[in-house]
Design a protein around this motif. Sequence first.
Motif, PDB file in Angstrom:
ATOM      1  N   GLY A  95       6.710  -1.680   8.710  1.00  0.00           N
ATOM      2  CA  GLY A  95       6.610  -1.041  10.010  1.00  0.00           C
ATOM      3  C   GLY A  95       7.875  -0.301  10.397  1.00  0.00           C
ATOM      4  O   GLY A  95       7.864   0.524  11.293  1.00  0.00           O
ATOM      5  N   GLN A  96       8.990  -0.590   9.706  1.00  0.00           N
ATOM      6  CA  GLN A  96      10.225   0.131   9.986  1.00  0.00           C
ATOM      7  C   GLN A  96      10.300   1.342   9.071  1.00  0.00           C
ATOM      8  O   GLN A  96       9.891   1.278   7.925  1.00  0.00           O
TER       9      GLN A  96
ATOM     10  N   THR B 290      -3.441  12.206  11.821  1.00  0.00           N
ATOM     11  CA  THR B 290      -4.662  11.871  12.552  1.00  0.00           C
ATOM     12  C   THR B 290      -5.090  10.461  12.167  1.00  0.00           C
ATOM     13  O   THR B 290      -4.737   9.981  11.090  1.00  0.00           O
ATOM     14  N   PRO B 291      -5.877   9.816  13.019  1.00  0.00           N
ATOM     15  CA  PRO B 291      -6.421   8.513  12.630  1.00  0.00           C
ATOM     16  C   PRO B 291      -7.471   8.685  11.533  1.00  0.00           C
ATOM     17  O   PRO B 291      -7.937   9.798  11.285  1.00  0.00           O
ATOM     18  N   PRO B 292      -7.878   7.585  10.889  1.00  0.00           N
ATOM     19  CA  PRO B 292      -8.919   7.684   9.862  1.00  0.00           C
ATOM     20  C   PRO B 292     -10.272   7.968  10.509  1.00  0.00           C
ATOM     21  O   PRO B 292     -10.401   7.942  11.735  1.00  0.00           O
ATOM     22  N   PRO B 293     -11.299   8.216   9.703  1.00  0.00           N
ATOM     23  CA  PRO B 293     -12.641   8.430  10.267  1.00  0.00           C
ATOM     24  C   PRO B 293     -13.062   7.260  11.153  1.00  0.00           C
ATOM     25  O   PRO B 293     -12.652   6.120  10.923  1.00  0.00           O
ATOM     26  N   PRO B 294     -13.882   7.525  12.161  1.00  0.00           N
ATOM     27  CA  PRO B 294     -14.224   6.496  13.153  1.00  0.00           C
ATOM     28  C   PRO B 294     -15.367   5.568  12.733  1.00  0.00           C
ATOM     29  O   PRO B 294     -16.096   5.066  13.571  1.00  0.00           O
ATOM     30  N   PHE B 295     -15.550   5.334  11.447  1.00  0.00           N
ATOM     31  CA  PHE B 295     -16.626   4.455  10.989  1.00  0.00           C
ATOM     32  C   PHE B 295     -16.102   3.535   9.889  1.00  0.00           C
ATOM     33  O   PHE B 295     -15.053   3.793   9.301  1.00  0.00           O
TER      34      PHE B 295
ATOM     35  N   TRP C 162      -3.876   1.809   7.938  1.00  0.00           N
ATOM     36  CA  TRP C 162      -4.173   1.962   9.360  1.00  0.00           C
ATOM     37  C   TRP C 162      -4.142   0.582  10.008  1.00  0.00           C
ATOM     38  O   TRP C 162      -4.831  -0.335   9.593  1.00  0.00           O
ATOM     39  N   GLN C 163      -3.333   0.433  11.050  1.00  0.00           N
ATOM     40  CA  GLN C 163      -3.167  -0.841  11.748  1.00  0.00           C
ATOM     41  C   GLN C 163      -3.787  -0.813  13.138  1.00  0.00           C
ATOM     42  O   GLN C 163      -3.244  -1.408  14.054  1.00  0.00           O
ATOM     43  N   GLY C 164      -4.864  -0.113  13.316  1.00  0.00           N
ATOM     44  CA  GLY C 164      -5.554  -0.088  14.602  1.00  0.00           C
ATOM     45  C   GLY C 164      -5.135   1.049  15.508  1.00  0.00           C
ATOM     46  O   GLY C 164      -5.953   1.630  16.196  1.00  0.00           O
TER      47      GLY C 164
ATOM     48  N   TYR D 270       3.493   1.911   6.267  1.00  0.00           N
ATOM     49  CA  TYR D 270       3.636   2.015   4.817  1.00  0.00           C
ATOM     50  C   TYR D 270       3.265   0.684   4.173  1.00  0.00           C
ATOM     51  O   TYR D 270       3.650  -0.380   4.646  1.00  0.00           O
ATOM     52  N   TYR D 271       2.490   0.739   3.061  1.00  0.00           N
ATOM     53  CA  TYR D 271       1.916  -0.469   2.490  1.00  0.00           C
ATOM     54  C   TYR D 271       1.679  -0.268   0.995  1.00  0.00           C
ATOM     55  O   TYR D 271       1.344   0.832   0.555  1.00  0.00           O
ATOM     56  N   GLY D 272       1.836  -1.301   0.215  1.00  0.00           N
ATOM     57  CA  GLY D 272       1.576  -1.256  -1.218  1.00  0.00           C
ATOM     58  C   GLY D 272       0.567  -2.318  -1.617  1.00  0.00           C
ATOM     59  O   GLY D 272       0.494  -3.382  -1.001  1.00  0.00           O
TER      60      GLY D 272
END
Length: 136
Positions: free
Chosen positions: A35-36, A59-64, A115-117, A122-124
């Motif tokens: 998160g940093q 942009t956020p991911p698709p809404p589904f 995506w965290q909501g 950043y994530y692996g």
Amino acid sequence: MNYNQPPFYDQRQFNFPGFLWGQLFGPGGQQQFPGQQPPGGFPGGNGIAGGGQAGVPNTPPPPFTPEQPQFQTYAVDPGGIRGCMFRFTYVWLRRDAFWFFPTYVGRNSIAGFRWQGNSWVYYGIDLDRIESFQCY
């Protein structure tokens, strides 16, 4: 010996495209936490959190939430998921599922933004943890 790095870490093991030692351990060996933003920007990025292929999606991911495919694998092939680079990708792990934006595909792992909501982090992920995925 470089005293700016924590002991017991071999910097050579972390030298692959999109990763620099200074991006995990900042100045003076201070560890960066999820998160940093690491010094100099996100790994694989250009230091600017802005969209496009060089950084965080703007942009956020698709809404589904897509339906999980019927087949499941023991491990995902890097060549298969490479086509999802810089695209919104829904990933199913053994006990988790989420939107992901991959920016790096290696032999055994992928990295990018999860995506965290309400934001991208950043994530692996090890490829053998992925049951299935679908990119859009």
